[in-house]
Enzyme design. Structure first.
Site, mmCIF file in Angstrom:
data_model
loop_
_atom_site.group_PDB
_atom_site.id
_atom_site.type_symbol
_atom_site.label_atom_id
_atom_site.label_comp_id
_atom_site.label_asym_id
_atom_site.label_seq_id
_atom_site.Cartn_x
_atom_site.Cartn_y
_atom_site.Cartn_z
ATOM 1 N N ASP A 17 -5.612 -2.887 -2.990
ATOM 2 C CA ASP A 17 -4.660 -2.689 -1.901
ATOM 3 C C ASP A 17 -4.021 -4.002 -1.453
ATOM 4 O O ASP A 17 -4.699 -4.998 -1.224
ATOM 5 C CB ASP A 17 -5.357 -2.028 -0.713
ATOM 6 N N SER A 59 0.828 -1.190 0.000
ATOM 7 C CA SER A 59 0.000 0.000 0.000
ATOM 8 C C SER A 59 0.872 1.254 0.000
ATOM 9 O O SER A 59 1.798 1.372 -0.798
ATOM 10 C CB SER A 59 -0.963 -0.042 1.200
#
Length: 381
Positions: free
Chosen positions: A214, A53
């Site tokens: 993500d 991320s």
């Protein structure tokens, strides 16, 4: 001269930077404390870098300047200290509500049409920013010059449900395990956009033939990429804040939408790492109890050092809530988030320099407090 010629006898050390949206500014502060304790021309003290991320973006920025720790940290710090929300996602009224309206209208169109990925926010500005500040071609040169052995960026495949670690390395081989794998290829901006695409908040990203989101989703084993790439020690900079104490006689209230959304993000970004660390500790204890038999076991002992924030980011974000653009504040109010709401959502989305500078300072102070321990773990003394 590359690192390998200088440190033949040192263990292979990996840096793991976890996800957390704007909270990842904290990681910069910890790295800054470490950098200032090193010689000005010293390379980064990690042979392997793994990121997920927002941590993936920090990881690649560090890898681009692996030959000089001071320069790498200064480059990253400059961006985080100058942040405005508009540099990450559209935050003006026209941009925000046009994006939402378009998503709503597409829901009435045929499912056979190839629609762009839907999301709450439009993070096209982040792609432009990354293209301007990152020269990812430098990563391959630093690997070739032995300033870096490997780097990985983790994303989650919406097509297969697997956690995929995209990596560049000198000699590592791809791997396949249950619900996770390592795939070797040159890292691009698409990989970073995919790894940082917070579910529902930012759109998924297509890489090759699959759509990814993500990297913290489906990441059952955050330590896995570091271990597969050859790490013997893993230095982890997380963003898991200390839990507030519950006052005596406290009566819980029914959680609103904002509290539930924040809880889900906390779970995605923090809980799997803690579980994986517990699993690793059990394996280490098992290895310690085994009789010494050369080459008889596939298990190896992995040392870890974890640095997490000493401050509560949720409360800090509320202090800077009014610094967010008005359009974003109005959007958050629709789901019940105000400057008095106990939700962790703002702490992930508040990309304003007043907030990120404070996180960097907290990380810097935490890094200074743990500096002897960090330097000993990295064997810098």
């Amino acid at each position: 001269m590359g690192r390998k010629q200088l440190n033949q006898d040192k263990p292979t050390i990996a840096l793991l930077l976890t996800g957390g949206g704007a909270r990842a500014a904290y990681q910069v502060g910890v790295l800054k404390a470490l950098a200032l304790s090193m010689a000005r021309t010293a390379p980064i003290p990690f042979q392997i870098i793994n990121g997920t991320s927002a941590g993936a973006i920090n990881s690649c920025a560090l890898a681009c300047y692996a030959s000089c720790m001071h320069l790498a940290v200064r480059k990253i710090e400059w961006v985080w200290k100058s942040f405005h929300t508009a540099m990450v996602y559209r935050s003006d009224f026209w941009g925000v509500y046009r994006h939402i309206t378009r998503n709503m209208l597409r829901s009435f169109q045929s499912e056979h049409l190839n629609h762009p990925p839907a999301s709450l926010l439009d993070n096209a500005p982040l792609r432009r920013l990354l293209s301007e500040v990152l020269d990812l071609a430098r990563i391959e040169r630093n690997i070739h010059r032995n300033f870096l052995d490997a780097i990985s960026v983790t994303a989650s495949s919406y097509s297969t449900g697997e956690s995929v670690a995209f990596f560049q390395a000198n000699s590592a081989e791809p791997w396949q395990r249950a619900r996770r794998k390592g795939q070797q290829m040159p890292l691009t901006i698409d990989h970073l956009m995919a790894s940082s695409a917070i579910p529902m908040v930012f759109p998924s990203v297509r890489v090759k033939h699959h759509y990814y989101g993500d990297g913290s989703i489906h990441q059952l084993s955050p330590l896995s990429p570091s271990i597969h790439l050859g790490a013997e020690k893993i230095f982890i900079i997380g963003v898991d804040q200390p839990k507030p104490t519950t006052p005596v006689g406290y009566e819980p209230h029914f959680p609103g939408m904002s509290a539930v959304a924040g809880h889900l993000l906390d779970t995605i970004f923090s809980d799997t790492l803690q579980s994986d660390l517990e699993r690793l500790e059990r394996i280490n204890r098992t290895i310690d109890k085994q009789p010494t038999q050369q080459g008889s076991s596939e298990l190896k002992k992995i040392e870890t050092l974890v640095i997490n924030p000493s401050a509560n980011f949720n409360q800090l974000a509320l202090d800077y809530f009014d610094d967010m653009p008005l359009a974003i504040r109005s959007l958050l109010r629709l789901i019940g988030v105000k400057n008095t709401t106990q939700s962790s959502l703002p702490s992930y989305l508040l990309f304003e320099k007043t907030y990120t500078q404070q996180l960097i300072e907290i990380g810097y102070q935490d890094g200074l407090a743990k500096l002897p321990e960090i330097r000993a773990f990295l064997e810098l003394d």
